[in-house]
Scaffold this active site. Structure first.
Site, PDB file in Angstrom:
ATOM      1  N   ALA A  59      -5.155  -8.482  -6.572  1.00  0.00           N
ATOM      2  CA  ALA A  59      -5.298  -9.925  -5.515  1.00  0.00           C
ATOM      3  C   ALA A  59      -3.973 -10.450  -5.957  1.00  0.00           C
ATOM      4  O   ALA A  59      -3.965 -11.646  -6.396  1.00  0.00           O
ATOM      5  CB  ALA A  59      -6.404 -10.681  -5.688  1.00  0.00           C
ATOM      6  N   CYS A  61      -3.738  -7.974   7.174  1.00  0.00           N
ATOM      7  CA  CYS A  61      -3.300  -9.509   6.942  1.00  0.00           C
ATOM      8  C   CYS A  61      -4.160 -10.235   7.898  1.00  0.00           C
ATOM      9  O   CYS A  61      -4.456  -9.981   8.961  1.00  0.00           O
ATOM     10  CB  CYS A  61      -1.861  -9.827   7.232  1.00  0.00           C
ATOM     11  N   GLY A 117       1.627   4.797  -5.605  1.00  0.00           N
ATOM     12  CA  GLY A 117       1.509   3.191  -6.105  1.00  0.00           C
ATOM     13  C   GLY A 117       1.290   2.937  -7.275  1.00  0.00           C
ATOM     14  O   GLY A 117       2.131   3.071  -8.230  1.00  0.00           O
TER      15      GLY A 117
HETATM   16  C1  LIG Z   1      -0.211  -4.372  -7.033  1.00  0.00           C
HETATM   17  C2  LIG Z   1      -0.242  -3.921  -5.641  1.00  0.00           C
HETATM   18  C3  LIG Z   1       0.543  -4.620  -4.527  1.00  0.00           C
HETATM   19  C4  LIG Z   1       0.665  -4.081  -3.415  1.00  0.00           C
HETATM   20  N1  LIG Z   1       1.234  -4.667  -2.504  1.00  0.00           N
HETATM   21  C5  LIG Z   1       1.180  -4.209  -1.082  1.00  0.00           C
HETATM   22  C6  LIG Z   1       1.926  -5.019  -0.129  1.00  0.00           C
HETATM   23  O1  LIG Z   1       2.671  -5.913  -0.323  1.00  0.00           O
HETATM   24  N2  LIG Z   1       1.888  -4.258   1.098  1.00  0.00           N
HETATM   25  C7  LIG Z   1       1.410  -3.054   1.235  1.00  0.00           C
HETATM   26  O2  LIG Z   1       1.370  -2.636   2.521  1.00  0.00           O
HETATM   27  N3  LIG Z   1       0.706  -2.600   0.541  1.00  0.00           N
HETATM   28  C8  LIG Z   1       0.489  -3.099  -0.781  1.00  0.00           C
HETATM   29  N4  LIG Z   1      -0.234  -2.339  -1.798  1.00  0.00           N
HETATM   30  C9  LIG Z   1      -0.982  -1.174  -1.171  1.00  0.00           C
HETATM   31  C10 LIG Z   1      -0.167   0.093  -1.764  1.00  0.00           C
HETATM   32  O3  LIG Z   1       1.116   0.150  -1.253  1.00  0.00           O
HETATM   33  C11 LIG Z   1      -1.192   1.552  -1.489  1.00  0.00           C
HETATM   34  O4  LIG Z   1      -1.242   1.433  -0.212  1.00  0.00           O
HETATM   35  C12 LIG Z   1      -2.216   1.468  -2.188  1.00  0.00           C
HETATM   36  O5  LIG Z   1      -2.454   0.844  -3.540  1.00  0.00           O
HETATM   37  C13 LIG Z   1      -2.971   2.931  -2.434  1.00  0.00           C
HETATM   38  O6  LIG Z   1      -2.003   3.810  -3.353  1.00  0.00           O
HETATM   39  P1  LIG Z   1      -2.191   3.980  -4.708  1.00  0.00           P
HETATM   40  O7  LIG Z   1      -3.713   4.248  -5.102  1.00  0.00           O
HETATM   41  O8  LIG Z   1      -1.163   5.064  -5.373  1.00  0.00           O
HETATM   42  O9  LIG Z   1      -1.743   2.740  -5.388  1.00  0.00           O
HETATM   43  C14 LIG Z   1      -0.414  -2.761  -3.108  1.00  0.00           C
HETATM   44  C15 LIG Z   1      -0.983  -2.371  -4.046  1.00  0.00           C
HETATM   45  C16 LIG Z   1      -1.004  -2.607  -5.511  1.00  0.00           C
HETATM   46  C17 LIG Z   1      -1.838  -1.855  -6.461  1.00  0.00           C
END
Ligand SMILES: Cc1cc2nc3c(=O)[nH]c(=O)nc-3n(C[C@H](O)[C@H](O)[C@H](O)COP(=O)(O)O)c2cc1C
Length: 310
Positions: free
Chosen positions: A73, A133, A268
Protein backbone atom coordinates in the site's frame (compact mmCIF):
# COMPACT_ATOMS: atom_id res chain seq x y z
CA UNK A 1 22.77 -11.55 -42.93
CA UNK A 2 22.42 -11.33 -39.13
CA UNK A 3 19.68 -13.60 -37.80
CA UNK A 4 16.74 -11.86 -36.14
CA UNK A 5 17.21 -12.06 -32.36
CA UNK A 6 14.82 -14.75 -31.25
CA UNK A 7 13.31 -12.78 -28.38
CA UNK A 8 12.86 -9.45 -30.19
CA UNK A 9 9.38 -8.01 -30.46
CA UNK A 10 7.52 -4.98 -31.68
CA UNK A 11 4.73 -3.99 -29.33
CA UNK A 12 2.51 -1.57 -31.25
CA UNK A 13 5.59 0.21 -32.59
CA UNK A 14 7.70 -0.19 -29.45
CA UNK A 15 10.77 -2.21 -30.46
CA UNK A 16 12.10 -4.44 -27.68
CA UNK A 17 15.05 -6.90 -27.52
CA UNK A 18 13.04 -9.20 -25.29
CA UNK A 19 9.35 -9.58 -24.41
CA UNK A 20 10.39 -9.17 -20.77
CA UNK A 21 9.47 -5.91 -19.01
CA UNK A 22 9.94 -4.61 -15.47
CA UNK A 23 6.47 -3.94 -14.00
CA UNK A 24 5.50 -0.51 -12.71
CA UNK A 25 6.27 0.26 -9.08
CA UNK A 26 8.70 -2.62 -8.73
CA UNK A 27 11.78 -1.21 -10.41
CA UNK A 28 11.92 2.41 -9.29
CA UNK A 29 13.34 4.46 -12.15
CA UNK A 30 15.61 1.65 -13.31
CA UNK A 31 18.97 3.16 -12.41
CA UNK A 32 18.61 1.88 -8.82
CA UNK A 33 19.18 -1.62 -10.27
CA UNK A 34 21.99 -0.75 -12.72
CA UNK A 35 24.73 -1.86 -10.32
CA UNK A 36 23.27 -5.36 -10.17
CA UNK A 37 22.33 -6.04 -13.77
CA UNK A 38 22.86 -4.77 -17.33
CA UNK A 39 19.46 -3.17 -17.92
CA UNK A 40 19.59 -4.18 -21.59
CA UNK A 41 18.29 -7.57 -20.46
CA UNK A 42 14.89 -5.87 -20.21
CA UNK A 43 12.80 -5.31 -23.32
CA UNK A 44 11.47 -2.21 -21.55
CA UNK A 45 11.18 -0.75 -18.07
CA UNK A 46 7.88 0.60 -16.78
CA UNK A 47 8.50 3.40 -14.29
CA UNK A 48 6.65 3.77 -10.99
CA UNK A 49 3.33 5.60 -11.25
CA UNK A 50 3.53 9.35 -11.89
CA UNK A 51 0.82 11.79 -10.79
CA UNK A 52 0.33 15.46 -11.59
CA UNK A 53 1.22 16.64 -8.07
CA UNK A 54 3.85 15.08 -5.77
CA UNK A 55 2.53 12.38 -3.41
CA UNK A 56 4.01 11.35 -0.09
CA UNK A 57 2.16 8.02 -0.18
CA UNK A 58 0.34 6.07 2.53
CA UNK A 59 1.23 5.88 6.23
CA UNK A 60 3.50 2.95 7.26
CA UNK A 61 3.61 -0.01 7.42
CA UNK A 62 3.24 -0.20 3.63
CA UNK A 63 4.34 -3.75 2.96
CA UNK A 64 3.32 -7.11 4.42
CA UNK A 65 4.63 -10.53 3.46
CA UNK A 66 1.96 -13.10 2.65
CA UNK A 67 2.13 -16.77 1.61
CA UNK A 68 3.71 -16.75 -1.88
CA UNK A 69 3.37 -13.02 -2.28
CA UNK A 70 3.09 -9.66 -0.60
CA UNK A 71 0.65 -6.88 0.08
CA UNK A 72 1.64 -3.31 -0.71
CA UNK A 73 0.00 0.00 0.00
CA UNK A 74 2.61 2.46 -1.21
CA UNK A 75 -0.02 4.99 -2.26
CA UNK A 76 1.77 6.12 -5.44
CA UNK A 77 4.56 7.99 -3.65
CA UNK A 78 6.27 10.01 -6.41
CA UNK A 79 7.74 13.46 -7.06
CA UNK A 80 4.89 14.53 -9.39
CA UNK A 81 5.32 15.27 -13.09
CA UNK A 82 7.48 18.37 -12.53
CA UNK A 83 9.79 16.48 -10.18
CA UNK A 84 9.93 13.62 -12.68
CA UNK A 85 10.92 15.96 -15.50
CA UNK A 86 13.60 17.65 -13.38
CA UNK A 87 15.07 14.74 -11.42
CA UNK A 88 14.36 11.54 -13.35
CA UNK A 89 14.14 12.49 -17.03
CA UNK A 90 17.79 13.60 -17.40
CA UNK A 91 19.00 10.13 -16.33
CA UNK A 92 16.68 7.99 -18.46
CA UNK A 93 19.03 8.04 -21.47
CA UNK A 94 21.63 6.06 -19.43
CA UNK A 95 19.38 3.05 -19.00
CA UNK A 96 19.98 1.47 -22.42
CA UNK A 97 16.45 0.13 -22.89
CA UNK A 98 13.08 1.71 -23.72
CA UNK A 99 11.27 3.40 -20.83
CA UNK A 100 7.50 3.45 -20.35
CA UNK A 101 5.81 6.00 -18.09
CA UNK A 102 2.94 4.77 -15.90
CA UNK A 103 0.40 7.51 -15.13
CA UNK A 104 -2.28 7.84 -12.45
CA UNK A 105 -4.92 10.54 -12.05
CA UNK A 106 -7.89 11.57 -9.93
CA UNK A 107 -9.86 12.82 -12.95
CA UNK A 108 -9.94 12.25 -16.68
CA UNK A 109 -8.50 15.76 -17.08
CA UNK A 110 -5.46 14.84 -14.97
CA UNK A 111 -4.71 11.75 -17.07
CA UNK A 112 -5.04 13.83 -20.23
CA UNK A 113 -2.73 16.53 -18.89
CA UNK A 114 -0.07 13.98 -17.91
CA UNK A 115 -0.24 12.24 -21.29
CA UNK A 116 0.01 15.56 -23.15
CA UNK A 117 3.15 16.49 -21.18
CA UNK A 118 4.72 13.07 -21.80
CA UNK A 119 4.02 13.34 -25.52
CA UNK A 120 6.86 15.87 -25.65
CA UNK A 121 9.31 13.73 -23.65
CA UNK A 122 11.57 11.86 -26.08
CA UNK A 123 13.09 9.66 -23.34
CA UNK A 124 9.68 8.03 -22.78
CA UNK A 125 8.76 5.50 -25.50
CA UNK A 126 5.20 4.66 -24.40
CA UNK A 127 2.59 5.53 -21.75
CA UNK A 128 0.80 3.02 -19.54
CA UNK A 129 -2.45 4.25 -17.97
CA UNK A 130 -3.09 2.84 -14.50
CA UNK A 131 -6.89 2.84 -14.29
CA UNK A 132 -6.96 1.38 -10.76
CA UNK A 133 -7.21 4.84 -9.19
CA UNK A 134 -10.08 6.51 -7.34
CA UNK A 135 -12.15 8.82 -9.56
CA UNK A 136 -12.69 11.82 -7.29
CA UNK A 137 -15.64 13.17 -9.29
CA UNK A 138 -17.43 9.79 -8.90
CA UNK A 139 -17.07 9.47 -5.12
CA UNK A 140 -13.76 7.61 -5.29
CA UNK A 141 -14.96 4.60 -7.33
CA UNK A 142 -12.02 3.22 -9.32
CA UNK A 143 -11.90 4.33 -12.97
CA UNK A 144 -11.23 0.75 -13.97
CA UNK A 145 -14.53 -0.60 -12.68
CA UNK A 146 -16.82 0.78 -15.35
CA UNK A 147 -16.34 0.07 -19.06
CA UNK A 148 -18.01 3.36 -20.08
CA UNK A 149 -15.69 5.41 -17.85
CA UNK A 150 -12.63 3.54 -19.15
CA UNK A 151 -13.77 4.24 -22.72
CA UNK A 152 -14.18 7.93 -21.88
CA UNK A 153 -10.76 8.06 -20.21
CA UNK A 154 -8.91 6.37 -23.07
CA UNK A 155 -10.75 8.47 -25.68
CA UNK A 156 -9.66 11.64 -23.82
CA UNK A 157 -6.00 10.59 -23.64
CA UNK A 158 -5.67 9.12 -27.13
CA UNK A 159 -5.60 12.39 -29.13
CA UNK A 160 -2.92 13.99 -26.94
CA UNK A 161 -0.41 11.11 -26.88
CA UNK A 162 1.05 9.92 -30.19
CA UNK A 163 3.15 6.97 -28.98
CA UNK A 164 1.98 3.49 -27.98
CA UNK A 165 -0.80 3.72 -25.39
CA UNK A 166 -1.06 0.86 -22.92
CA UNK A 167 -4.05 0.47 -20.60
CA UNK A 168 -3.37 -1.46 -17.39
CA UNK A 169 -6.33 -3.51 -16.22
CA UNK A 170 -7.28 -4.71 -12.79
CA UNK A 171 -9.50 -7.60 -11.78
CA UNK A 172 -11.28 -5.18 -9.46
CA UNK A 173 -13.33 -4.44 -12.59
CA UNK A 174 -16.66 -6.18 -12.36
CA UNK A 175 -16.41 -7.29 -15.99
CA UNK A 176 -12.77 -7.39 -17.05
CA UNK A 177 -13.53 -8.34 -20.64
CA UNK A 178 -15.97 -5.45 -21.09
CA UNK A 179 -13.34 -3.05 -19.71
CA UNK A 180 -10.66 -4.45 -22.04
CA UNK A 181 -12.96 -4.12 -25.04
CA UNK A 182 -13.91 -0.55 -24.06
CA UNK A 183 -10.23 0.40 -23.88
CA UNK A 184 -9.54 -1.21 -27.26
CA UNK A 185 -12.47 0.55 -28.96
CA UNK A 186 -11.43 3.90 -27.50
CA UNK A 187 -7.96 3.62 -29.04
CA UNK A 188 -5.68 1.67 -26.67
CA UNK A 189 -2.79 0.02 -28.56
CA UNK A 190 -1.93 -2.57 -25.89
CA UNK A 191 -3.55 -3.92 -22.69
CA UNK A 192 -1.49 -4.91 -19.66
CA UNK A 193 -2.90 -7.18 -16.98
CA UNK A 194 -3.15 -7.77 -14.12
CA UNK A 195 -2.66 -5.16 -11.44
CA UNK A 196 -2.61 -6.26 -7.80
CA UNK A 197 -5.67 -7.77 -6.07
CA UNK A 198 -6.98 -5.96 -2.98
CA UNK A 199 -6.40 -7.77 0.29
CA UNK A 200 -5.64 -7.24 3.96
CA UNK A 201 -3.73 -8.71 6.86
CA UNK A 202 -4.76 -8.39 10.53
CA UNK A 203 -2.11 -8.06 13.23
CA UNK A 204 -3.59 -10.42 15.83
CA UNK A 205 -1.41 -9.17 18.71
CA UNK A 206 -2.46 -5.56 18.11
CA UNK A 207 -5.98 -6.66 17.01
CA UNK A 208 -5.73 -4.13 14.21
CA UNK A 209 -5.23 -4.12 10.44
CA UNK A 210 -1.48 -4.49 9.83
CA UNK A 211 -1.11 -1.99 6.97
CA UNK A 212 -1.33 1.74 7.67
CA UNK A 213 -3.77 1.98 4.75
CA UNK A 214 -5.77 -1.01 6.12
CA UNK A 215 -5.95 -2.69 2.68
CA UNK A 216 -3.22 -3.26 0.11
CA UNK A 217 -2.57 -4.87 -3.27
CA UNK A 218 -1.65 -8.55 -3.37
CA UNK A 219 1.11 -9.48 -5.83
CA UNK A 220 3.58 -12.32 -6.41
CA UNK A 221 3.17 -16.04 -7.21
CA UNK A 222 -0.06 -16.22 -5.16
CA UNK A 223 -1.89 -14.34 -7.95
CA UNK A 224 -0.28 -16.07 -10.94
CA UNK A 225 -3.00 -18.61 -11.83
CA UNK A 226 -5.61 -15.86 -11.65
CA UNK A 227 -3.49 -13.65 -13.92
CA UNK A 228 -2.85 -16.42 -16.46
CA UNK A 229 -6.60 -17.06 -16.59
CA UNK A 230 -7.25 -13.33 -17.15
CA UNK A 231 -4.76 -13.21 -20.05
CA UNK A 232 -6.24 -16.37 -21.55
CA UNK A 233 -9.75 -14.89 -21.53
CA UNK A 234 -8.67 -11.43 -22.71
CA UNK A 235 -6.65 -12.87 -25.61
CA UNK A 236 -9.85 -14.37 -26.98
CA UNK A 237 -11.78 -11.11 -26.57
CA UNK A 238 -9.56 -8.39 -28.11
CA UNK A 239 -7.22 -8.18 -31.07
CA UNK A 240 -4.61 -5.77 -29.65
CA UNK A 241 -1.45 -7.22 -28.00
CA UNK A 242 -1.36 -8.06 -24.30
CA UNK A 243 1.34 -7.69 -21.64
CA UNK A 244 0.80 -10.42 -19.05
CA UNK A 245 1.95 -10.16 -15.45
CA UNK A 246 1.26 -11.46 -11.98
CA UNK A 247 3.69 -13.64 -10.05
CA UNK A 248 6.29 -14.31 -12.75
CA UNK A 249 9.48 -15.61 -11.13
CA UNK A 250 10.91 -18.01 -13.76
CA UNK A 251 11.05 -18.49 -17.53
CA UNK A 252 8.42 -21.20 -17.15
CA UNK A 253 6.06 -18.73 -15.49
CA UNK A 254 6.68 -16.22 -18.31
CA UNK A 255 5.99 -18.95 -20.88
CA UNK A 256 2.61 -19.69 -19.31
CA UNK A 257 1.52 -16.11 -20.02
CA UNK A 258 2.92 -16.20 -23.57
CA UNK A 259 1.25 -19.53 -24.31
CA UNK A 260 -2.02 -18.08 -22.96
CA UNK A 261 -1.77 -15.25 -25.50
CA UNK A 262 0.51 -12.50 -24.13
CA UNK A 263 2.92 -10.86 -26.57
CA UNK A 264 5.04 -9.50 -23.69
CA UNK A 265 5.34 -10.24 -19.98
CA UNK A 266 6.24 -8.12 -16.97
CA UNK A 267 7.99 -9.01 -13.72
CA UNK A 268 7.14 -7.07 -10.57
CA UNK A 269 7.51 -8.51 -7.06
CA UNK A 270 10.20 -11.06 -8.03
CA UNK A 271 12.66 -8.17 -8.60
CA UNK A 272 12.67 -7.54 -4.84
CA UNK A 273 13.94 -11.08 -4.28
CA UNK A 274 16.27 -11.44 -7.26
CA UNK A 275 17.57 -8.27 -8.92
CA UNK A 276 19.17 -10.33 -11.71
CA UNK A 277 15.95 -12.04 -12.69
CA UNK A 278 15.73 -10.54 -16.20
CA UNK A 279 18.99 -12.21 -17.27
CA UNK A 280 17.83 -15.56 -15.86
CA UNK A 281 14.39 -15.46 -17.48
CA UNK A 282 15.82 -14.47 -20.89
CA UNK A 283 18.31 -17.34 -20.69
CA UNK A 284 15.48 -19.71 -19.74
CA UNK A 285 13.37 -18.54 -22.70
CA UNK A 286 16.31 -19.04 -25.11
CA UNK A 287 16.85 -22.50 -23.65
CA UNK A 288 13.19 -23.40 -24.22
CA UNK A 289 13.46 -22.25 -27.85
CA UNK A 290 16.60 -24.39 -28.30
CA UNK A 291 15.08 -27.46 -26.68
CA UNK A 292 11.98 -27.18 -28.82
CA UNK A 293 13.83 -26.18 -32.01
CA UNK A 294 11.87 -22.98 -32.39
CA UNK A 295 13.15 -20.04 -34.44
CA UNK A 296 11.38 -17.23 -32.58
CA UNK A 297 9.37 -16.90 -29.38
CA UNK A 298 6.44 -15.45 -31.33
CA UNK A 299 5.60 -19.00 -32.41
CA UNK A 300 4.55 -19.57 -28.80
CA UNK A 301 2.15 -16.63 -28.42
CA UNK A 302 -1.29 -18.10 -27.73
CA UNK A 303 -0.02 -21.58 -28.67
CA UNK A 304 -1.82 -23.19 -25.72
CA UNK A 305 -5.02 -22.62 -27.69
CA UNK A 306 -4.00 -24.99 -30.46
CA UNK A 307 -4.37 -28.78 -30.08
CA UNK A 308 -1.04 -29.11 -28.21
CA UNK A 309 1.80 -31.59 -27.89
CA UNK A 310 0.63 -34.13 -25.30
C1 LIG B 1 5.36 -2.27 -4.49
C2 LIG B 1 4.49 -2.24 -5.71
C3 LIG B 1 4.19 -1.02 -6.32
C4 LIG B 1 3.38 -0.98 -7.48
N1 LIG B 1 3.12 0.23 -8.06
C5 LIG B 1 2.39 0.27 -9.23
C6 LIG B 1 2.18 1.51 -9.90
O1 LIG B 1 2.67 2.57 -9.48
N2 LIG B 1 1.40 1.49 -11.02
C7 LIG B 1 0.87 0.33 -11.53
O2 LIG B 1 0.19 0.36 -12.56
N3 LIG B 1 1.09 -0.86 -10.92
C8 LIG B 1 1.84 -0.91 -9.79
N4 LIG B 1 2.08 -2.13 -9.17
C9 LIG B 1 1.52 -3.38 -9.75
C10 LIG B 1 2.58 -4.15 -10.55
O3 LIG B 1 3.07 -3.38 -11.63
C11 LIG B 1 2.02 -5.50 -11.08
O4 LIG B 1 0.90 -5.25 -11.89
C12 LIG B 1 1.60 -6.45 -9.96
O5 LIG B 1 2.46 -6.35 -8.83
C13 LIG B 1 1.55 -7.92 -10.42
O6 LIG B 1 2.83 -8.38 -10.83
P1 LIG B 1 3.85 -9.18 -9.85
O7 LIG B 1 3.06 -10.27 -9.18
O8 LIG B 1 4.95 -9.69 -10.75
O9 LIG B 1 4.35 -8.18 -8.86
C14 LIG B 1 2.87 -2.19 -8.01
C15 LIG B 1 3.17 -3.41 -7.38
C16 LIG B 1 3.97 -3.45 -6.26
C17 LIG B 1 4.29 -4.79 -5.63
Amino acid sequence: MKAEPRLSTNLAGLKMNSPLMAASGCYGCGFEYARWIDLRHWGALVLSGITLDPKTGNPPPRLAETPSGMLNAIGLQNPGIDGFLEEVRPRLGELGCPVIANIAGESIGQYRELAAILDGVGEVSAVEINISCPNVSRGGINFGREPAVVGELVAAVRPVYRGPLIVKLSLEAGDLIAVGRAAESAGADVLSLINTLRGMVIDTAARRPFLGNITGGLSGPAIRPVAVRAVWEMAAAVSIPLIGMGGITTADDALQFILAGATAVAVGTANFVNPKIAAEINAGLQHYLDENRLGHYRELIGAARSPGRR
